[in-house]
Design a protein around this motif. Sequence first.
Motif, mmCIF file in Angstrom:
data_model
loop_
_atom_site.group_PDB
_atom_site.id
_atom_site.type_symbol
_atom_site.label_atom_id
_atom_site.label_comp_id
_atom_site.label_asym_id
_atom_site.label_seq_id
_atom_site.Cartn_x
_atom_site.Cartn_y
_atom_site.Cartn_z
ATOM 1 N N ARG A 143 0.831 -1.199 0.000
ATOM 2 C CA ARG A 143 0.000 0.000 0.000
ATOM 3 C C ARG A 143 0.875 1.263 0.000
ATOM 4 O O ARG A 143 0.426 2.327 -0.420
ATOM 5 C CB ARG A 143 -0.944 0.003 1.222
ATOM 6 C CG ARG A 143 -0.238 0.231 2.532
ATOM 7 C CD ARG A 143 -1.116 -0.039 3.737
ATOM 8 N NE ARG A 143 -2.299 0.806 3.823
ATOM 9 C CZ ARG A 143 -2.311 2.088 4.181
ATOM 10 N NH1 ARG A 143 -1.183 2.697 4.483
ATOM 11 N NH2 ARG A 143 -3.434 2.761 4.246
ATOM 12 N N ALA A 144 2.096 1.142 0.477
ATOM 13 C CA ALA A 144 2.994 2.306 0.582
ATOM 14 C C ALA A 144 3.559 2.726 -0.771
ATOM 15 O O ALA A 144 4.199 3.776 -0.873
ATOM 16 C CB ALA A 144 4.131 1.986 1.553
ATOM 17 N N GLY A 145 3.340 1.936 -1.809
ATOM 18 C CA GLY A 145 3.864 2.293 -3.127
ATOM 19 C C GLY A 145 4.683 1.159 -3.714
ATOM 20 O O GLY A 145 4.712 0.057 -3.161
ATOM 21 N N ILE A 146 5.321 1.435 -4.848
ATOM 22 C CA ILE A 146 6.109 0.409 -5.522
ATOM 23 C C ILE A 146 7.465 0.316 -4.832
ATOM 24 O O ILE A 146 8.318 1.193 -4.993
ATOM 25 C CB ILE A 146 6.255 0.720 -7.021
ATOM 26 C CG1 ILE A 146 4.872 0.711 -7.680
ATOM 27 C CG2 ILE A 146 7.175 -0.297 -7.692
ATOM 28 C CD1 ILE A 146 4.861 1.174 -9.127
ATOM 29 N N THR A 147 7.626 -0.728 -4.043
ATOM 30 C CA THR A 147 8.872 -0.925 -3.302
ATOM 31 C C THR A 147 9.322 -2.372 -3.484
ATOM 32 O O THR A 147 8.592 -3.194 -4.022
ATOM 33 C CB THR A 147 8.661 -0.673 -1.789
ATOM 34 O OG1 THR A 147 7.635 -1.572 -1.331
ATOM 35 C CG2 THR A 147 8.249 0.763 -1.523
ATOM 36 N N ASP A 148 10.514 -2.654 -3.004
ATOM 37 C CA ASP A 148 11.012 -4.033 -3.067
ATOM 38 C C ASP A 148 10.850 -4.651 -1.670
ATOM 39 O O ASP A 148 9.750 -4.719 -1.147
ATOM 40 C CB ASP A 148 12.462 -4.032 -3.571
ATOM 41 C CG ASP A 148 12.853 -5.365 -4.203
ATOM 42 O OD1 ASP A 148 12.357 -6.406 -3.744
ATOM 43 O OD2 ASP A 148 13.657 -5.375 -5.152
ATOM 44 N N MET A 149 11.954 -5.050 -1.043
ATOM 45 C CA MET A 149 11.828 -5.783 0.217
ATOM 46 C C MET A 149 11.254 -4.953 1.364
ATOM 47 O O MET A 149 10.786 -5.506 2.353
ATOM 48 C CB MET A 149 13.190 -6.361 0.626
ATOM 49 C CG MET A 149 13.611 -7.564 -0.184
ATOM 50 S SD MET A 149 12.319 -8.822 -0.318
ATOM 51 C CE MET A 149 12.091 -9.251 1.404
ATOM 52 N N ARG A 150 11.273 -3.635 1.228
ATOM 53 C CA ARG A 150 10.763 -2.854 2.349
ATOM 54 C C ARG A 150 9.251 -3.064 2.542
ATOM 55 O O ARG A 150 8.706 -2.663 3.569
ATOM 56 C CB ARG A 150 11.125 -1.379 2.247
ATOM 57 C CG ARG A 150 10.355 -0.534 1.275
ATOM 58 C CD ARG A 150 10.517 0.959 1.623
ATOM 59 N NE ARG A 150 10.020 1.255 2.958
ATOM 60 C CZ ARG A 150 10.743 1.822 3.939
ATOM 61 N NH1 ARG A 150 11.965 2.204 3.711
ATOM 62 N NH2 ARG A 150 10.213 2.020 5.124
ATOM 63 N N HIS A 151 8.587 -3.702 1.559
ATOM 64 C CA HIS A 151 7.151 -3.924 1.745
ATOM 65 C C HIS A 151 6.873 -4.812 2.967
ATOM 66 O O HIS A 151 5.817 -4.705 3.573
ATOM 67 C CB HIS A 151 6.517 -4.527 0.476
ATOM 68 C CG HIS A 151 6.677 -6.001 0.301
ATOM 69 N ND1 HIS A 151 7.831 -6.585 -0.169
ATOM 70 C CD2 HIS A 151 5.826 -7.030 0.553
ATOM 71 C CE1 HIS A 151 7.666 -7.892 -0.214
ATOM 72 N NE2 HIS A 151 6.464 -8.188 0.210
ATOM 73 N N VAL A 152 7.840 -5.629 3.340
ATOM 74 C CA VAL A 152 7.598 -6.483 4.515
ATOM 75 C C VAL A 152 7.581 -5.651 5.793
ATOM 76 O O VAL A 152 6.751 -5.875 6.685
ATOM 77 C CB VAL A 152 8.608 -7.665 4.629
ATOM 78 C CG1 VAL A 152 8.622 -8.501 3.363
ATOM 79 C CG2 VAL A 152 9.992 -7.207 4.994
#
Length: 217
Positions: free
Chosen positions: A73-82
Amino acid sequence: MELSKDHKEATMNIPTLQQAHTLLQEAELLNPGPWVQHSIFTAKAAEAIAIHFPGLDGQTAYILGLLHDIGRRAGITDMRHVLDGYTFLMKLGFSDAARICLTHSFVLQDAQAVAGIWDCSAEELQTVDELLQSIHYTTYDRLIQLCDCLAVSTGFCLMEVRFIDVAFRHGIDNSYKERWQAYYSIKNDFEDALKISIYQLLPGVVENTFGFNINRQ
Ligand SMILES: [Fe+2]
């Protein structure tokens, strides 16, 4: 890798089914993408397996699957989505769903053994590492790790299709053999317990696996 015996523990701290759907809908408005349908199929796979597994609850598994990637939901990110997912659900008070946001990517329980790039600060990575080391994986953690590998945006798929799908989009690190082996081990543990192939529980898996075009994802 043996499944834990603690999946019969009492109530888990998770949102209701309605709340979970609302959270995913809100997240889709913030960051629409294939990840939303992937989350829905992950949830359906988790429910389909859980209802056959003694001690697991189908709706709980569905809710955990639905929210495992909510950090997107925070945007297009890589591993930080966890970390984003963990932080978001912890703030809402849903600690067990938050934990799944974190654990679903770490089949080896090692913050460095991931299929992706760590797009966060050194302090945030340290936080993830400490959290991971403090967690005792439950059968639900293992179930969502497995189901994350059984779902693409168009439906259920052979685990190996998902491996390649992720590898194309995120690359391959030094830990990939050990990680893939760990997924096979989890799959084998569930199948040993269920006495059935997990694929027999996933409607349309054959059609979707052979019809899925990785390059169109
Ligand atoms: Fe996922």
